[in-house]
Design an enzyme around this catalytic site. Sequence first.
Site, PDB file in Angstrom:
ATOM      1  N   GLU A 242      -4.110   7.600  -0.827  1.00  0.00           N
ATOM      2  CA  GLU A 242      -4.058   5.693  -0.782  1.00  0.00           C
ATOM      3  C   GLU A 242      -5.088   5.860  -0.028  1.00  0.00           C
ATOM      4  O   GLU A 242      -5.741   6.104   1.635  1.00  0.00           O
ATOM      5  CB  GLU A 242      -2.646   6.035  -0.664  1.00  0.00           C
ATOM      6  N   CYS A 276      -3.391  -2.711   1.758  1.00  0.00           N
ATOM      7  CA  CYS A 276      -4.310  -2.403   0.627  1.00  0.00           C
ATOM      8  C   CYS A 276      -4.207  -2.603  -0.237  1.00  0.00           C
ATOM      9  O   CYS A 276      -4.603  -2.622  -1.674  1.00  0.00           O
ATOM     10  CB  CYS A 276      -3.802  -0.540   0.933  1.00  0.00           C
TER      11      CYS A 276
END
Length: 496
Positions: A242, A276
């Site tokens: 990720e 994020c």
Amino acid sequence: MTQTAPVTTQAREQLDSLDPRNGAVIATYPVHAAEEVAAVVAAARVAAQVWGALPHAERRAVLLAWRAALARGADELARVVSRETGKPLDDARLEVSLVIDHVQWAARNAERVLRRHSVSPGLMMANQRASVEHKPFGVVGVIGPWNYPAFTPMGSIVYALAAGNTVVFKPSELTPGVGRWLVDSLAPLAPVDVLQLVTGHGATGAALCTAGVDKVAFTGSTTTAKKVMAACADTLTPVVLECGGKDAMIVDADADLDAAADAAVWGGMSNSGQTCIGMERVYVVDAVHDRFVELVSARARALTPGATDDDDYGPMTMADQVDVVRGHLDSALAAGATAVVGGRESVRAPYVDPVVLLGVPEDCAAVTEETFGPVLVVNRVADVDEAVERANAGRYGLGASVFAKARGAEIAERLRVGMVAVNSVISFTAVAELPFGGVGDSGFGRIHGADGLREFTRTHAVVEQRFALPVKLMSFDRSPRVAGLLVGVLKVLRGR
């Protein structure tokens, strides 16, 4: 008793956990060398033989007991998160609340998702019984980030544990105390040391990748993710990555502008913009652009960063990120962008005041690269088609948001990302059953939900003959007529 990497007798490097609001030392942790990391992985492998052999019900009981312990200790854990990241206590409490919900879901659903189940053997193998099961890998290495130091790594940790793996956790060097707290909270509840800790800088994380783990889950920059993947390639160790994003919001002409402005400011500036899946780009159709900018500007100007829990957000957790934010801001302004809130003076380390930029060229770093600060780019577009084209143009593809009354779901379908929130922002993180992950430079693989459980397993297929057929298909004794008869049957059944 919980285990960590063994401490060597010689002098060793130490790691100070610092409060980013004032630079004060919170605690000191060892920097574990490669041989120490390998020793912890070896211990985790022994523990995996016990943990992986337990029935799902017994693992579920342990994890539900952990959930209860996390709930009882939520305020204590939130205080550790707040001190190491600088985020307000209430934001840390929200993060911990999400952790608890994911532990609940993974524990409750692991058996249903992973247990052996029958599948159709098909026409040619009608005499066979076919089934699939998902078995644990063994030992999973988790390398966590600093921006959400409990929620993000737990999206891998608890799903890996529920699937029957043991975990070696390397938290960010900025938030080792959160890792220590999580490991210590589970230790007295498990029959063996299923979750163990190593602390240190990048070299410790690199050592974990090559220490013999069976899978690595990494969250961090795309640049570092490529290094993790390269290190794991030597041993064909699978990875789930990720790597952040440059998430876009699209605001259509019929959107609820008050709700959209509120979501854009919170999604882009909460946690100092260090999210994020935070909103960094907003594409607003021409008809409502000016009104939307008014609403966003008013909300952004009202925010106050600072060191107290009464402030809206805290400092930049990683000092170097201030320079990235400054660089993106400077280059955008130099390219002709307009700051309607804040400006160059907003960067005052360790804080960055809210910044709203208009008319940023699409090739500027403030549009193409992850800023990871409280800077919101709002660009005017002619229509939704242009908004979708711009949103999909970047190399990242993690999350997105759409505000529209009539066409929200339709617009969401067209976005090249892993998750989309329609008429909300970042809400998919709170739905434990939804998979989380991205495409492109945002990485690959999924955590959370059923996909997250299967991510930490190897698929095991079994075919068992129930009875012998009068003709042999898979044998050198097969009659020359058998294959022809089979093709004839298939032409009748499948050829129309």
